[in-house]
Design an enzyme around this catalytic site. Structure first.
Site, short mmCIF file in Angstrom:
data_model
loop_
_atom_site.label_atom_id
_atom_site.label_comp_id
_atom_site.label_asym_id
_atom_site.label_seq_id
_atom_site.Cartn_x
_atom_site.Cartn_y
_atom_site.Cartn_z
N CYS A 60 -6.77 -6.77 -10.94
CA CYS A 60 -5.90 -7.91 -11.03
C CYS A 60 -6.58 -8.75 -11.94
CB CYS A 60 -5.93 -8.32 -9.44
SG CYS A 60 -4.82 -7.38 -8.35
N GLU A 93 0.86 -1.07 -0.09
CA GLU A 93 -0.04 -0.05 0.04
C GLU A 93 0.82 1.19 0.06
OE1 GLU A 93 -2.80 -0.43 3.25
OE2 GLU A 93 -3.96 -2.13 2.02
N GLU A 153 -1.64 -10.06 -6.10
CA GLU A 153 -1.43 -10.81 -7.25
C GLU A 153 -0.85 -10.02 -8.49
OE1 GLU A 153 -4.05 -9.71 -5.67
OE2 GLU A 153 -5.87 -11.15 -5.94
N1 THU Z 1 -6.05 -6.48 -2.35
C1 THU Z 1 -5.25 -7.31 -2.93
O1 THU Z 1 -3.99 -7.49 -2.47
N2 THU Z 1 -5.53 -7.98 -3.76
C2 THU Z 1 -7.02 -7.99 -4.40
O2 THU Z 1 -7.37 -8.81 -5.43
C3 THU Z 1 -8.11 -7.34 -3.53
C4 THU Z 1 -7.50 -6.14 -2.67
C5 THU Z 1 -5.31 -5.44 -1.27
C6 THU Z 1 -5.28 -4.23 -1.85
C7 THU Z 1 -5.33 -3.26 -0.56
O3 THU Z 1 -4.13 -3.38 -0.01
C8 THU Z 1 -6.16 -4.06 0.28
O4 THU Z 1 -6.16 -5.34 -0.22
C9 THU Z 1 -7.52 -3.60 0.62
O5 THU Z 1 -8.04 -3.30 -0.45
#
Ligand code: THU
Length: 136
Positions: free
Chosen positions: A92, A46, A57
Site C-alpha cells: 500500500c 479478502e 488503502e
Molecule cells: N490490511 C489492510 O487493509 N491495510 C493494510 O495496510 C494492512 C493490512 C488488511 C489486509 C488483510 O485483509 C488484513 O488487513 C490482514 O492482513
C-alpha cells in the site's frame, strides 16, 4: 468537525464493510485528493486465494482513480482496531507513493480515537518512483 475527523468517521464506517472472513482484521481508509473536497473510502477485501486480497488503502485509491483519474493525495486516513496503531503495508505504501507529493500525510487511528500523524516520506523514505525508469 474538522476535515480529518470527518475522514476518520467515513473510514470507520467503510471499515464495517470489510470482507475479512480469514484474518478477521477489519480496516477502513479514507483519502483526500489535493484541491478537492471529495473523500474516497475503502475497506479490505479478502479472498480465499489469500494473494487476491486488496487492502483498504488500495481500494480507496482505485476508487478515486476510476472516478476522477489520477490525483495527488493530501492525506490518507487508516482506521483499525489496533493498539499500537497499525500502518499501511509495504504494498500500500508503494501504491500511495504513486499518488503522493512531499506534503502527503498518513493518519493512523484506532476505534478509540488514538491518532498519530506521519508524513508519507517518513513512512517510505526511499519509495520507488518513475524517476528511476528510463526516460525514453
Ligand atoms: N490490511 C489492510 O487493509 N491495510 C493494510 O495496510 C494492512 C493490512 C488488511 C489486509 C488483510 O485483509 C488484513 O488487513 C490482514 O492482513
Amino acid at each position: 468537525m474538522n476535515d480529518i475527523q470527518k475522514a476518520f468517521d467515513l473510514a470507520k464506517q467503510a471499515r464495517l464493510n470489510a470482507h475479512a472472513p480469514y484474518s478477521k482484521f477489519l480496516v477502513g481508509a479514507a483519502i483526500k485528493p489535493n484541491n478537492s473536497t471529495t473523500l474516497y473510502t475503502g475497506c479490505n477485501v479478502e479472498n480465499a486465494s489469500f494473494g487476491g486480497t486488496i487492502c483498504a488503502e488500495r481500494t480507496a485509491i482505485t476508487k478515486m482513480v476510476s472516478e476522477v483519474g489520477s490525483q495527488t493525495l493530501e492525506y490518507v486516513v487508516v482506521v483499525t482496531d489496533s493498539d499500537p496503531l497499525a500502518g499501511p503495508c509495504g504494498m500500500c505504501l508503494q501504491v500511495i507513493s504513486e499518488f503522493s507529493d512531499k506534503n502527503t500525510k498518513i493518519h493512523l487511528f484506532n476505534l478509540e480515537g488514538l491518532h498519530k500523524e506521519y508524513s508519507f516520506s517518513e513512512m517510505l523514505p526511499l519509495s520507488f518512483t518513475k524517476d528511476w525508469l528510463p526516460k525514453n
